[in-house]
Design a protein around this motif. Structure first.
Motif, PDB file in Angstrom:
ATOM      1  N   SER A 231       0.755  -1.173   0.015  1.00 18.58           N
ATOM      2  CA  SER A 231       0.045   0.057   0.040  1.00 18.58           C
ATOM      3  C   SER A 231       0.729   1.285   0.030  1.00 18.58           C
ATOM      4  N   LYS A 232       1.923   1.064   0.445  1.00 20.24           N
ATOM      5  CA  LYS A 232       3.098   2.413   0.556  1.00 20.24           C
ATOM      6  C   LYS A 232       4.280   2.502  -0.649  1.00 20.24           C
ATOM      7  N   LEU A 255       0.051  15.176   7.879  1.00 23.55           N
ATOM      8  CA  LEU A 255      -1.185  14.588   7.550  1.00 23.55           C
ATOM      9  C   LEU A 255      -1.127  13.062   7.707  1.00 23.55           C
ATOM     10  N   VAL A 256      -2.225  12.991   8.411  1.00 17.65           N
ATOM     11  CA  VAL A 256      -2.300  11.352   8.907  1.00 17.65           C
ATOM     12  C   VAL A 256      -3.688  10.823   8.294  1.00 17.65           C
ATOM     13  N   LEU A 257      -3.623   9.795   7.634  1.00 23.52           N
ATOM     14  CA  LEU A 257      -4.882   9.237   6.959  1.00 23.52           C
ATOM     15  C   LEU A 257      -5.780   8.401   8.218  1.00 23.52           C
ATOM     16  N   THR A 258      -6.990   8.687   8.226  1.00 22.53           N
ATOM     17  CA  THR A 258      -7.791   8.042   9.207  1.00 22.53           C
ATOM     18  C   THR A 258      -7.745   6.446   8.867  1.00 22.53           C
ATOM     19  N   ARG A 259      -8.254   5.602   9.703  1.00 24.69           N
ATOM     20  CA  ARG A 259      -8.217   4.151   9.210  1.00 24.69           C
ATOM     21  C   ARG A 259      -9.201   3.932   8.150  1.00 24.69           C
ATOM     22  N   ALA A 260     -10.331   4.726   8.204  1.00 24.82           N
ATOM     23  CA  ALA A 260     -11.585   4.508   7.064  1.00 24.82           C
ATOM     24  C   ALA A 260     -10.790   5.163   5.660  1.00 24.82           C
ATOM     25  N   GLN A 261     -10.136   6.185   5.818  1.00 24.28           N
ATOM     26  CA  GLN A 261      -9.531   6.698   4.493  1.00 24.28           C
ATOM     27  C   GLN A 261      -8.628   5.767   4.025  1.00 24.28           C
ATOM     28  N   SER A 262      -8.067   4.928   4.893  1.00 22.27           N
ATOM     29  CA  SER A 262      -6.954   3.866   4.231  1.00 22.27           C
ATOM     30  C   SER A 262      -7.560   2.888   3.544  1.00 22.27           C
ATOM     31  N   PHE A 263      -8.843   2.818   3.570  1.00 17.87           N
ATOM     32  CA  PHE A 263      -9.361   1.795   2.646  1.00 17.87           C
ATOM     33  C   PHE A 263      -9.750   2.327   1.155  1.00 17.87           C
ATOM     34  N   THR A 264      -9.441   3.688   0.862  1.00 19.92           N
ATOM     35  CA  THR A 264     -10.052   4.262  -0.404  1.00 19.92           C
ATOM     36  C   THR A 264      -8.572   5.086  -0.703  1.00 19.92           C
ATOM     37  N   SER A 265      -7.513   5.338   0.013  1.00 22.85           N
ATOM     38  CA  SER A 265      -6.548   6.234  -0.403  1.00 22.85           C
ATOM     39  C   SER A 265      -5.165   5.469  -0.972  1.00 22.85           C
ATOM     40  N   HIS A 266      -5.213   4.255  -0.943  1.00 24.16           N
ATOM     41  CA  HIS A 266      -3.822   3.781  -1.478  1.00 24.16           C
ATOM     42  C   HIS A 266      -4.143   2.396  -2.096  1.00 24.16           C
ATOM     43  N   GLY A 267      -5.175   2.114  -2.948  1.00 26.26           N
ATOM     44  CA  GLY A 267      -5.120   1.083  -3.668  1.00 26.26           C
ATOM     45  C   GLY A 267      -5.760  -0.348  -2.660  1.00 26.26           C
ATOM     46  N   VAL A 329     -13.690   0.124 -13.193  1.00 29.18           N
ATOM     47  CA  VAL A 329     -14.793   0.422 -12.170  1.00 29.18           C
ATOM     48  C   VAL A 329     -14.411   1.632 -11.432  1.00 29.18           C
ATOM     49  N   ALA A 330     -15.434   2.347 -10.916  1.00 26.67           N
ATOM     50  CA  ALA A 330     -15.340   3.658 -10.241  1.00 26.67           C
ATOM     51  C   ALA A 330     -14.386   3.338  -8.821  1.00 26.67           C
ATOM     52  N   THR A 331     -13.381   2.942  -8.709  1.00 24.16           N
ATOM     53  CA  THR A 331     -12.818   2.892  -7.487  1.00 24.16           C
ATOM     54  C   THR A 331     -11.377   3.416  -7.429  1.00 24.16           C
ATOM     55  N   VAL A 332     -10.655   3.722  -6.297  1.00 23.66           N
ATOM     56  CA  VAL A 332      -9.361   4.044  -6.495  1.00 23.66           C
ATOM     57  C   VAL A 332      -8.747   3.002  -7.360  1.00 23.66           C
ATOM     58  N   LEU A 333      -7.482   3.200  -7.655  1.00 22.62           N
ATOM     59  CA  LEU A 333      -6.791   2.154  -8.660  1.00 22.62           C
ATOM     60  C   LEU A 333      -6.513   1.117  -7.615  1.00 22.62           C
ATOM     61  N   PRO A 334      -6.443  -0.285  -8.042  1.00 20.37           N
ATOM     62  CA  PRO A 334      -5.931  -1.333  -7.296  1.00 20.37           C
ATOM     63  C   PRO A 334      -4.630  -1.329  -7.354  1.00 20.37           C
ATOM     64  N   THR A 335      -3.929  -2.039  -6.557  1.00 23.95           N
ATOM     65  CA  THR A 335      -2.285  -1.918  -6.443  1.00 23.95           C
ATOM     66  C   THR A 335      -1.791  -3.317  -5.915  1.00 23.95           C
ATOM     67  N   PRO A 336      -0.565  -3.537  -6.088  1.00 23.60           N
ATOM     68  CA  PRO A 336       0.028  -4.897  -5.429  1.00 23.60           C
ATOM     69  C   PRO A 336      -0.143  -5.068  -4.011  1.00 23.60           C
ATOM     70  N   MET A 337      -0.671  -6.240  -3.665  1.00 23.78           N
ATOM     71  CA  MET A 337      -0.670  -6.547  -2.138  1.00 23.78           C
ATOM     72  C   MET A 337      -0.275  -7.733  -1.821  1.00 23.78           C
ATOM     73  N   ARG A 338       0.547  -7.881  -0.928  1.00 22.95           N
ATOM     74  CA  ARG A 338       1.119  -9.346  -0.440  1.00 22.95           C
ATOM     75  C   ARG A 338       0.064 -10.408  -0.425  1.00 22.95           C
ATOM     76  N   ALA A 339       0.258 -11.599  -1.445  1.00 18.51           N
ATOM     77  CA  ALA A 339       1.046 -11.561  -2.427  1.00 18.51           C
ATOM     78  C   ALA A 339       0.390 -11.059  -3.692  1.00 18.51           C
ATOM     79  N   PRO A 340       0.851 -10.047  -4.703  1.00 21.19           N
ATOM     80  CA  PRO A 340       0.122  -9.950  -5.811  1.00 21.19           C
ATOM     81  C   PRO A 340       0.219 -10.997  -6.757  1.00 21.19           C
TER      82      PRO A 340
END
Lengths: 717, 155
Positions: A231-232, A255-267, A329-340
């Motif tokens: 995610s980072k 600037l610190v993301l809230t936990r809720a924002q972490s679900f839509t802010s970085h894939g 689809v209308a979401t934030v961009l998916p991104t690699p996640m262990r394991a992609p």
């Protein structure tokens, strides 16, 4: 030198002394908080920030009306849209306004008072609903979208058993315990970022280009990063926002993301729909493999989950076809996640293999042995090193696989149905160019520098071990400085690539330092050197011992330094890590909640530098596999176009009580092709193959074949 | 702003905070004791675990103004790099941490878990340490560290 060594950053981490991105003091520190869109697609028609601006302590409120203009970022993967540049919303959770206040509470209060009117646009968040719009993906950074070798139709025609099945995996979120955070300071025309990142150079490239700042006016630091798991890795809008507003307002801003924002802010890991055709003869020889994958990407950018990558290399088979399609689809961009890629992909392939084994009446391990690939079946290249047969043998021995009864439902303990399953793990080896510097001081300290990250994998501990091995000194004599764009450049700490890539560069730098010391001491750079404290022993025919303080005084220097670098070159080999995973599950007959009772996993991953931290990578990966198999699922409400469980209660992570006995081992190995130190990557491998082993064990226990993850109670009723 | 005396790690701090400020934010932003971590800010992850009068609590769910007259202990108050608490030393020895961000909360929970006596078996430790999420999933190693610390505590 190398060997089990407790992590050197352990004491700082267990006492709270280790400092993360949002924990640096500044007298003029201000707090920023994001306002995010509640709808997935819209035009912003009106903005009213007056109430927010009236909150005591609020310094400024930014929207697309008054935010500084930005340039398109270049030089590193950027996963968002440029923030606050126009009135369009492309996904729920997209930043639409930012409040800056003297204190966090004030910023948070003002966030609730920013009023934006939205004219909703039609938006689809269900990738299956737009499957017919899916397009062939252009060549992705992880390989071609489609591959084909051999004659698939002929392979199917000659088979005795042909399995055609559809598998699916859920959307998942990385959920590191440290939410993403950026602390930005603008002073005297220089921007300094403390960032929760897996790659300071990525952040540097995106921020300097988006803000149109010269490279030498931006510095990015990350001494510790509180988990990332992908995610980072890419750079995201919040980092650009923090940098942009620090420059705009001057001084320091957090600037610190809230936990809720972490679900839509970085894939997120996209859900997948995978269709498998697996054809085999009655003797259990695979004659055709077809793996077609569909996954979502965003409407504004492209990410391809390469789920069929594993099927290209896992088994010897004359005909293999793989395809990848993505639907926007209308979401934030998916991104690699262990394991992609192989993480979701090997679930489908390895359950399919188990299904064919059941159909043929062949033991699942035996079927895999009969189709073992000696060379990469798609590229035809030899593997750099492959110890999978030893993994199977050792794993089976430790697990007691030979005692497994063939029939489902035949292992029972009271009300508990017991099942044994196994799967193969395959993971492509990612490698990055890296540079490092090693400096020996007169007091004997060796300082190694490389701009990579410590995200929990043990980098602070491992790199000194590698340098010490070259210099012949105890590892305690070596310290690593990392996480700083002023240091030698490396790739991001992602893709299980850091130990092998940066480790090779560190070894090269230490070797260059040794040669320089030999040259300075004796005039012969090839003389063998050995460092112990402030004594330097040089063997050049005769053995000479120098005191560093005397030697350096004679040379008129305070220290001696040398640089080294490494880049992946060899492309005549197919490079993968491998593993064999064995699972035992228990399923209650009345309330069929599947529980994992034990996991045994044996890996072929090249040389293991530090068995202690490596074990942690693998046990952690196994628990990730349990999460993937039984717990983790981000549900989208497609009417609202948003994830519904944006917290750590609704999104179920494995907890300590979910963890069974874990037995992990590595095959003794040295890979001369993959890196300069004999290593391949391990961080993601541990989470591959676990879910299918568990799913196959659930089938063995209950007779129920579950082809979608996570496996839920209702699948087994 | 409310004037307040917060007693943290044996020291009294005279501060002024708004009534809505959590104990967690007061520790991190006002007292600059950043060892206590914010992971979710709503009592789900346990990264903010501190002791109040010896009991482990989620400091994100407690208001700072309600802690007057109480003894707050944070991870900075139980040991240092040079002189770690036995639980902290056990975490390092057992490699019971990776990225380290949940670790202070794990350590504070573990100290309480040992003191509470919920360490009779590995299963009991797992259960009583399940309020603290570790996304790196160093769970097996955390159990081993708590087991070691409990044995040393009993001896």
């Amino acid at each position: 030198m190398t060997g089990a060594r407790p992590r050197v950053d352990g004491p700082a981490k267990v006492t709270g002394a280790a400092r993360y991105a949002a924990e640096w003091r500044a007298a003029d520190l201000r707090h920023a908080a994001l306002v995010t869109s509640p709808v997935p697609a819209a035009t912003i028609t009106a903005v009213d920030t007056s109430a927010a601006e009236r909150v005591p302590g609020v310094v400024a409120v930014f929207t697309h009306h008054n935010a500084p203009r930005l340039r398109p970022p270049v030089g590193a993967p950027y996963g968002g849209r440029l923030p606050l540049q126009d009135n369009r919303v492309h996904y729920e959770g997209e930043p639409v306004a930012v409040v800056v206040a003297e204190r966090l509470e004030q910023a948070r209060e003002a966030v609730g008072l920013v009023r934006l009117d939205y004219a909703p646009l039609s938006a689809e968040t269900d990738f299956r609903a737009v499957a017919d719009t899916a397009v062939p993906t252009p060549p992705a950074r992880w390989g071609p979208a489609d591959t084909t070798v051999g004659d698939l139709a002929a392979g199917i025609a000659e088979a005795d058993v042909v399995l055609r099945a559809e598998y699916s995996t859920a959307a998942r979120h990385h959920s590191p315990i440290e939410t993403s955070a950026t602390q930005a300071e603008w002073r005297d025309g220089v921007l300094t970022l403390r960032d929760a990142t897996q790659g300071v150079f990525n952040v540097h490239a995106v921020v300097s280009s988006a803000l149109d700042l010269p490279a030498d006016r931006v510095r990015v630091l990350a001494e510790y990063t509180g988990g990332g798991f992908g995610s980072k890795g890419y750079v995201w809008p919040h980092q650009v926002i923090a940098a942009m507003l620090a420059r705009e307002l001057g001084g320091a801003l957090r600037l610190v993301l809230t936990r809720a924002q972490s679900f839509t802010s970085h894939g997120y890991q996209p859900p997948t729909r995978q269709r498998l055709v697996l054809a085999a003869t009655a003797e259990g020889r695979f004659t055709a493999i077809r793996h077609d994958s569909l996954s979502p990407t965003s409407t504004y950018g492209e990410y391809v989950e390469m789920t069929a990558n594993g099927s290209r290399v896992a088994y010897a088979c004359p005909a293999i076809t793989t395809t990848h399609r993505v639907a926007p689809v209308a979401t934030v961009l998916p991104t690699p996640m262990r394991a992609p890629h192989e993480g979701p992909g090997m679930f489908a392939l390895e359950v399919a293999v188990d299904e064919v084994a059941c159909e043929l009446g062949i033991d699942p391990l035996e079927l895999r042995l009969r189709n073992h690939a000696e060379v990469d079946p798609t590229s035809g290249k030899p593997f750099s090193t492959k110890g999978l047969l030893a993994c199977y043998a050792e794993g089976a021995r430790r697990f007691g696989w030979a005692d497994r009864p063939r029939a489902t439902g035949s292992l029972r303990e009271g009300d508990q149905l017991i099942g044994w399953g196994m799967a193969t793990a395959v993971m492509a080896t990612m490698r990055f160019p890296a540079a490092a510097r090693a400096r020996l001081h007169a007091d004997g300290r060796v300082v190694v520098e490389a701009g990579c990250q410590e995200i929990g994998t043990g980098t602070y501990t491992i790199m000194p071990q590698l340098a010490a091995e070259v210099l012949g000194c105890p590892p305690e004599q070596v310290v690593l400085r990392l996480g700083d764009t002023a240091l030698p450049r490396t790739g991001m700490t992602a893709g299980s690539s850091t130990t092998l890539s940066v480790g090779s560069a560190v070894t090269a730098a230490a070797e260059a330092l040794a040669a320089r010391l030999a040259l300075l001491a004796t005039g012969d750079p090839t003389a063998a050197v050995r460092l112990d404290g402030i004594e330097l022993t040089v063997k050049n025919g005769a053995v000479e011992v120098f005191r560093l303080d005397e030697l350096f005084a004679r040379l008129g220097v305070d220290s001696v330094a040398a640089g080294g670098s490494w880049e992946p070159r060899e492309n005549q080999r197919s490079m993968h890590t491998f593993g064999a995973v064995f699972a035992e599950v228990a399923v209650d007959v009345d309330l069929p909640v599947p529980r994992v009772r034990r996991l045994v996993a044996v890996y072929s991953a090249g040389r293991i530098v530090n068995p202690l931290t490596a074990r942690g990578q693998m046990t952690g990966g196994l628990v990730w596999g349990i999460g993937q198999a039984l717990l983790e699922k981000s549900t989208t409400d497609h009417r609202l176009g948003r994830f519904v469980d944006k917290n750590l209660a609704g999104y179920r992570l494995p907890v300590n009580a979910d963890v069974p006995d874990l037995d992990v081992a590595f095959v003794e190995e040295y890979d001369p092709h993959a890196s300069g130190i004999g290593a391949r990557g391990i961080g993601e491998l541990g989470s591959v193959g676990v879910a299918p082993a568990i799913a196959n064990a659930v089938h063995h226990a209950t007779g129920k074949r579950v082809r979608s993850l996570p496996i839920a109670l209702e699948d087994l009723l | 702003m409310i004037p307040l005396v917060l007693r943290v790690n044996g020291r009294e701090h005279r501060i002024e905070v708004e009534a809505r400020v959590t104990l967690l934010d007061a520790l991190r932003d006002v007292l600059h004791l950043t060892g206590t971590k914010k992971g979710c800010d709503r009592g789900e992850c346990g990264a903010c675990t501190v002791h109040v009068d010896g009991e482990r609590i989620n400091s994100c769910l407690a208001l700072a103004v309600m802690q007057e007259g109480r003894e707050v202990t944070t991870v900075e108050g139980v040991g240092t790099v040079g002189a770690p608490h036995p639980v902290q030393a056990a975490f390092v020895a057992r490699d019971a941490l990776q990225c380290g961000y949940c670790t202070p909360g794990q350590v504070m929970s573990a100290i309480a878990c040992v003191r509470e006596g919920h360490t009779g078996s590995d299963d009991e430790i797992r259960e009583w340490m399940s309020g603290n999420l570790c996304r790196c999933a160093a769970y097996e190693q955390i159990v081993a560290a708590v087991r070691d610390a409990a044995e040393a505590h009993r001896a």
